[in-house]
Design a protein around this motif. Structure first.
Motif, PDB file in Angstrom:
ATOM      1  N   VAL A  60     -37.607  21.054   6.226  1.00  0.00           N
ATOM      2  CA  VAL A  60     -36.637  20.644   5.214  1.00  0.00           C
ATOM      3  C   VAL A  60     -37.033  19.293   4.426  1.00  0.00           C
ATOM      4  CG1 VAL A  60     -34.737  22.456   5.915  1.00  0.00           C
ATOM      5  CG2 VAL A  60     -34.782  19.840   6.773  1.00  0.00           C
ATOM      6  N   ASN A  61     -36.578  19.147   3.466  1.00  0.00           N
ATOM      7  CA  ASN A  61     -36.786  17.740   2.805  1.00  0.00           C
ATOM      8  C   ASN A  61     -35.544  16.851   2.609  1.00  0.00           C
ATOM      9  OD1 ASN A  61     -39.448  18.194   2.201  1.00  0.00           O
ATOM     10  ND2 ASN A  61     -38.972  19.370   0.211  1.00  0.00           N
ATOM     11  N   GLY A  62     -35.663  15.583   3.178  1.00  0.00           N
ATOM     12  CA  GLY A  62     -34.573  14.578   3.026  1.00  0.00           C
ATOM     13  C   GLY A  62     -34.720  13.876   1.819  1.00  0.00           C
ATOM     14  N   ASP A  63     -34.102  12.775   1.939  1.00  0.00           N
ATOM     15  CA  ASP A  63     -34.479  11.670   0.757  1.00  0.00           C
ATOM     16  C   ASP A  63     -35.950  11.416   0.315  1.00  0.00           C
ATOM     17  OD1 ASP A  63     -31.667  11.582   0.565  1.00  0.00           O
ATOM     18  OD2 ASP A  63     -31.204   9.805   1.613  1.00  0.00           O
ATOM     19  N   SER A  64     -36.733  11.099   1.320  1.00  0.00           N
ATOM     20  CA  SER A  64     -38.024  10.704   0.961  1.00  0.00           C
ATOM     21  C   SER A  64     -38.819  11.614   2.250  1.00  0.00           C
ATOM     22  CB  SER A  64     -38.127   9.293   1.161  1.00  0.00           C
ATOM     23  OG  SER A  64     -37.743   8.812   2.384  1.00  0.00           O
ATOM     24  N   LEU A  65     -38.521  12.166   2.896  1.00  0.00           N
ATOM     25  CA  LEU A  65     -39.380  12.482   3.984  1.00  0.00           C
ATOM     26  C   LEU A  65     -39.214  14.088   4.172  1.00  0.00           C
ATOM     27  CD1 LEU A  65     -38.726   9.828   6.869  1.00  0.00           C
ATOM     28  CD2 LEU A  65     -40.801  10.201   5.496  1.00  0.00           C
ATOM     29  N   SER A  66     -40.185  14.739   4.976  1.00  0.00           N
ATOM     30  CA  SER A  66     -40.169  16.112   5.370  1.00  0.00           C
ATOM     31  C   SER A  66     -39.847  16.148   6.759  1.00  0.00           C
ATOM     32  CB  SER A  66     -41.493  16.939   4.711  1.00  0.00           C
ATOM     33  OG  SER A  66     -41.408  17.122   3.411  1.00  0.00           O
TER      34      SER A  66
END
Length: 411
Positions: free
Chosen positions: A58-64
């Motif tokens: 899943v993706n966060g603000d800037s990371l997977s």
């Protein structure tokens, strides 16, 4: 002071970074771990609906973040989920993660999973299909408890221990395949599996826990493995269809209530290896006509054959020393009784309500200990007490045995 405050703020910032944030994607809540760049599925107050597919990342603000874990109770009580697919990146699932997902019909687990925790699918009453990957080598208790829509099931060959309550309450389970290397079946493992008609127990099984098949009212046949030494308490209690059964000569103990209420049992021969029969062991086996007791048995426990209303014949072994209270109470079809010379005591109400008992043979010259209620009043009044020649005087002077109105000597 400022230095201490700076240190505390640094620690707090580090903890926040490690814990990460929560994100909700397609109704599923993920706890993000920034340090490891992993995600854990956690419990969500929002409702999940329909077919749920958990992604590998899943993706966060800037990371997977790779999804590696499903936490305890993550989907528990989500009654609108109809199916669920777990990705191959997940290596750990917490207890009760899918418990009480009452509409979920199917679930897919990856080969990355090796253990299934406590009550993982308990209460998933609509679950019809699940194929456990062969990589799973450990199950915890109550794993499929009350999965009432399961019909058939095959356990992976890697499973050696089936924990307690594993399939308890799976009322529509008709067929299950146990692995060849299974060594233990836990307490209540199949309790109240009311549709289960037969089950093949692997020869490797050395222990079957108490209540394991209690209430399996459709179970008609059962074969014990020769590796078993004890029939546990309440094992077949209430198995009203159980008829065909053979007890191997490896069995030394039959525990309390083991066959209570098995109303279809017709006859049974106990091997000479049996040394102990527990209380109420065959209580209310109302169709049991004949049973052969083992040589070497020293005691028939209390209530052992109470309510066996069709028991016509019972042969007491020469090793028997004691008959417990109410052991044969209500055996209304019993007409003749032969008491061996080894017997020392008959408990209270042991033969109470045996309305058709008319002949009682006592082989010992010395009267066994009894009390006024050991036999029914009608038996004392109407039955003939047959005694060995020369011993009648011993019984006539005994204040309990002399309640028999008719005594005769026989050769």
């Amino acid at each position: 002071m400022n230095r201490i405050l700076t240190i505390l703020l640094a620690i707090a910032a580090s903890a926040t970074s490690f814990a990460g944030d929560k994100v909700i994607i397609d109704g599923v809540c993920y706890q993000l771990n920034d340090k490891k760049q992993t995600a854990t599925v956690v419990k969500n107050q929002q409702s999940c609906q329909g077919d749920i597919v958990i992604p590998e990342k899943v993706n966060g603000d800037s990371l997977s973040y790779y999804v590696e874990e499903i936490s305890a109770f993550a989907f528990a009580g989500q009654t609108a989920i109809t199916s669920l697919e777990v990705p191959k990146t997940v290596t750990k699932i917490g207890p009760n993660a899918f418990a009480d997902c009452s509409s979920m019909k199917t679930i897919t687990l990856p080969k990355s999973i090796t253990e299934l925790p406590t009550e993982l699918f308990a209460g998933c009453s609509s679950l019809e299909t699940i194929n456990l990957p062969g990589t799973i080598n450990k199950l915890s208790y109550g794993i499929f408890r009350d999965c009432r829509s399961l019909h058939t099931f095959a356990l992976p060959n890697s499973i050696t221990n089936l924990p307690h309550h594993s399939f308890a309450g799976c009322s529509n389970l008709t067929e299950i395949t146990l692995p060849a290397g299974l060594t233990k079946i836990g307490n209540s493992a199949f309790e109240q599996c009311t549709s289960l008609q037969e089950i093949e127990i692997p020869t490797s099984v050395k222990e079957i826990g108490s209540n394991a098949f209690r209430g399996c009212s459709s179970l008609s046949t059962f074969q014990f493995p020769s590796s078993l030494s004890t029939i546990a308490g309440n094992l077949f209690d209430g198995c009203s269809s159980l008829k065909n059964i053979r007890i191997p000569n490896s069995i030394s103990q039959i525990s309390q209530n083991a066959f209570r209420g098995c109303t279809s049992l017709d006859s049974l021969a106990l091997p000479n290896s049996v040394r102990e029969i527990g209380s109420s062991c065959f209580k209310d086996c109302s169709n049991l006509r004949r049973i052969i007791l083992p040589n070497g048995l020293s005691e028939i426990s209390s209530n052992a054959f109470q309510g066996c209303s069709n028991l016509e014949r019972i042969t007491l072994p020469n090793s028997l020393k004691e008959i417990g209270s109410k052991a044969f109470e209500g055996c209304t079809s019993l007409q003749m009784l032969s008491i061996p010379s080894s017997l020392k005591e008959i408990g209270s109400d042991a033969f109470d309500k045996c309305a058709n008992l008319r002949r009682v043979y006592v082989l010992g010259a010395a009267p066994p200990k009894i009390n006024s209620s050991s036999f029914d009043k009608q038996t004392y009044r109407e039955a003939i007490l047959y005694l060995r020649k020369g011993s009648i005087g011993n019984y006539q002077i005994n204040k309990q045995w002399n309640k028999f109105l008719d005594m005769e000597e026989w050769q």
